[in-house]
Design a protein around this motif. Structure first.
Motif: not given
Length: 128
Positions: A92-95, A123-124, A116-117, A85-86
């Motif tokens: 998020l998916y890469g992390l 979060c992770f 976001s990183v 989506n952006g």
């Protein structure tokens, strides 16, 4: 159009005239996509597999992936991708993939990195 929607639309339209564009592209015409706005679309799951919902745009997603694979000279048989989506979802998916592959890794990033990183690293439970 309800008043609050019109007010919001008018504000955005007015401010868009002097907007430089970052992080959005201003030179793109979305008219061809307008008919999709009234449809319920769900691209759940892997773009390479059919959905049980059959209300997806996976054919388009696969064309986008092939387009970028060609630009990057990637072999479509050796890569997997999906359209996010952006930037935030992409980060998020890469992390997520990094955490799954390297659970004890440390994430390094600069002050200029997209917010976001840092947010998703926390979060992770990555070390910073």
């Amino acid at each position: 159009m309800e008043n609050w929607l019109k007010t919001t639309h008018d504000r955005i339209e007015k401010n868009s005239t002097a907007f430089l564009g970052y992080p959005l592209a201003k030179d793109f015409n979305y008219e061809n996509f307008a008919p999709f706005l009234n449809l319920c679309i769900n691209n759940v799951g892997n773009p390479e597999f059919l959905s049980t919902l059959s209300i997806d745009t996976k054919e388009i997603e696969l064309k986008v992936i092939a387009f970028f694979a060609q630009i990057l000279k990637a072999d479509l048989e050796k890569v997997w991708a999906y359209v996010t989506n952006g930037g935030t979802e992409g980060n998020l998916y890469g992390l997520y993939v990094a955490r799954e592959a390297y659970p004890n890794a440390i994430v390094y990033y600069s002050e200029s990195t997209h917010y976001s990183v840092k947010k998703n690293s926390i979060c992770f439970s990555f070390q910073e």
